[in-house]
Design a protein around this motif. Structure first.
Motif, PDB file in Angstrom:
ATOM      1  N   ILE A  11      71.592  -3.619 -17.238  1.00 53.01           N
ATOM      2  CA  ILE A  11      71.978  -2.078 -16.600  1.00 53.01           C
ATOM      3  C   ILE A  11      70.478  -1.728 -16.366  1.00 53.01           C
ATOM      4  O   ILE A  11      70.103  -1.227 -15.209  1.00 53.01           O
ATOM      5  CB  ILE A  11      72.388  -1.000 -17.335  1.00 53.01           C
ATOM      6  N   GLY A  12      69.461  -1.961 -17.142  1.00 49.72           N
ATOM      7  CA  GLY A  12      68.156  -1.742 -16.942  1.00 49.72           C
ATOM      8  C   GLY A  12      67.670  -2.624 -15.709  1.00 49.72           C
ATOM      9  O   GLY A  12      66.974  -2.459 -14.927  1.00 49.72           O
ATOM     10  N   GLY A  13      68.250  -3.876 -15.607  1.00 48.08           N
ATOM     11  CA  GLY A  13      67.816  -4.761 -14.480  1.00 48.08           C
ATOM     12  C   GLY A  13      68.256  -4.430 -13.288  1.00 48.08           C
ATOM     13  O   GLY A  13      67.741  -4.209 -12.163  1.00 48.08           O
ATOM     14  N   PHE A  14      69.287  -3.902 -13.394  1.00 49.84           N
ATOM     15  CA  PHE A  14      70.105  -3.321 -12.197  1.00 49.84           C
ATOM     16  C   PHE A  14      69.409  -2.182 -11.774  1.00 49.84           C
ATOM     17  O   PHE A  14      69.149  -1.961 -10.485  1.00 49.84           O
ATOM     18  CB  PHE A  14      71.626  -3.123 -12.432  1.00 49.84           C
ATOM     19  N   ARG A  15      69.169  -1.226 -12.585  1.00 50.72           N
ATOM     20  CA  ARG A  15      68.392   0.031 -12.133  1.00 50.72           C
ATOM     21  C   ARG A  15      67.066  -0.273 -11.465  1.00 50.72           C
ATOM     22  O   ARG A  15      66.471   0.317 -10.296  1.00 50.72           O
ATOM     23  CB  ARG A  15      68.246   0.864 -13.198  1.00 50.72           C
ATOM     24  N   LYS A  16      66.568  -1.293 -12.332  1.00 53.47           N
ATOM     25  CA  LYS A  16      65.137  -1.674 -11.470  1.00 53.47           C
ATOM     26  C   LYS A  16      65.212  -2.205 -10.194  1.00 53.47           C
ATOM     27  O   LYS A  16      64.345  -1.944  -9.249  1.00 53.47           O
ATOM     28  CB  LYS A  16      64.347  -2.774 -12.615  1.00 53.47           C
ATOM     29  N   LEU A  45      67.507  -1.632  -8.159  1.00 52.36           N
ATOM     30  CA  LEU A  45      67.857  -0.590  -6.985  1.00 52.36           C
ATOM     31  C   LEU A  45      66.278   0.330  -6.607  1.00 52.36           C
ATOM     32  O   LEU A  45      66.220   0.664  -5.566  1.00 52.36           O
ATOM     33  CB  LEU A  45      68.843   0.315  -7.593  1.00 52.36           C
ATOM     34  N   LYS A  46      65.601   0.543  -7.697  1.00 44.00           N
ATOM     35  CA  LYS A  46      64.284   1.431  -7.382  1.00 44.00           C
ATOM     36  C   LYS A  46      63.570   0.470  -6.567  1.00 44.00           C
ATOM     37  O   LYS A  46      62.874   0.869  -5.847  1.00 44.00           O
ATOM     38  CB  LYS A  46      63.563   1.639  -8.923  1.00 44.00           C
ATOM     39  N   ASP A  47      63.172  -1.067  -6.970  1.00 44.41           N
ATOM     40  CA  ASP A  47      62.423  -1.527  -6.214  1.00 44.41           C
ATOM     41  C   ASP A  47      62.916  -1.815  -4.634  1.00 44.41           C
ATOM     42  O   ASP A  47      62.039  -1.655  -3.550  1.00 44.41           O
ATOM     43  CB  ASP A  47      62.301  -3.258  -6.637  1.00 44.41           C
ATOM     44  N   ASP A  48      64.356  -1.867  -4.409  1.00 45.89           N
ATOM     45  CA  ASP A  48      64.813  -1.860  -3.091  1.00 45.89           C
ATOM     46  C   ASP A  48      64.484  -0.651  -2.219  1.00 45.89           C
ATOM     47  O   ASP A  48      64.284  -0.516  -1.094  1.00 45.89           O
ATOM     48  CB  ASP A  48      66.132  -2.057  -3.095  1.00 45.89           C
ATOM     49  N   LYS A  49      64.748   0.422  -3.037  1.00 39.83           N
ATOM     50  CA  LYS A  49      64.384   1.804  -2.251  1.00 39.83           C
ATOM     51  C   LYS A  49      63.012   1.964  -1.977  1.00 39.83           C
ATOM     52  O   LYS A  49      62.583   2.352  -0.949  1.00 39.83           O
ATOM     53  CB  LYS A  49      64.946   3.041  -3.385  1.00 39.83           C
ATOM     54  N   ALA A  97      61.632   2.006   2.094  1.00 38.62           N
ATOM     55  CA  ALA A  97      60.809   3.237   2.283  1.00 38.62           C
ATOM     56  C   ALA A  97      59.501   3.030   2.919  1.00 38.62           C
ATOM     57  O   ALA A  97      59.290   3.946   3.942  1.00 38.62           O
ATOM     58  CB  ALA A  97      60.578   4.180   1.367  1.00 38.62           C
ATOM     59  N   SER A  98      58.845   1.932   2.684  1.00 35.25           N
ATOM     60  CA  SER A  98      57.606   1.591   3.280  1.00 35.25           C
ATOM     61  C   SER A  98      57.600   0.670   4.497  1.00 35.25           C
ATOM     62  O   SER A  98      58.447   0.559   4.882  1.00 35.25           O
ATOM     63  CB  SER A  98      56.488   1.287   2.330  1.00 35.25           C
TER      64      SER A  98
END
Length: 52
Positions: free
Chosen positions: A36-41, A43-47, A51-52
């Motif tokens: 779950i931690g890897g999945f959240r990370k 997702l965060k990296d993808d966002k 964005a940039s």
């Protein structure tokens, strides 16, 4: 309709612990937590990447 009481949940938990043992459940829980931690990370990296 299909309400599960606290006693039914405790019985199910007891059966699961007896079948798998506490050490195996602990390792399974930590593996799920890491996944779950890897999945959240990711997702965060993808966002941040989109964005940039």
């Amino acid at each position: 309709m299909f309400g599960i009481s606290i006693w039914q949940l405790l019985i199910i938990l007891l059966i699961v612990v007896m079948l798998f043992g506490t050490k195996r459940l602990k390792s399974l829980g930590s593996d799920v937590g890491e996944a779950i931690g890897g999945f959240r990370k990711s997702l965060k990296d993808d966002k941040e990447g989109s964005a940039s």
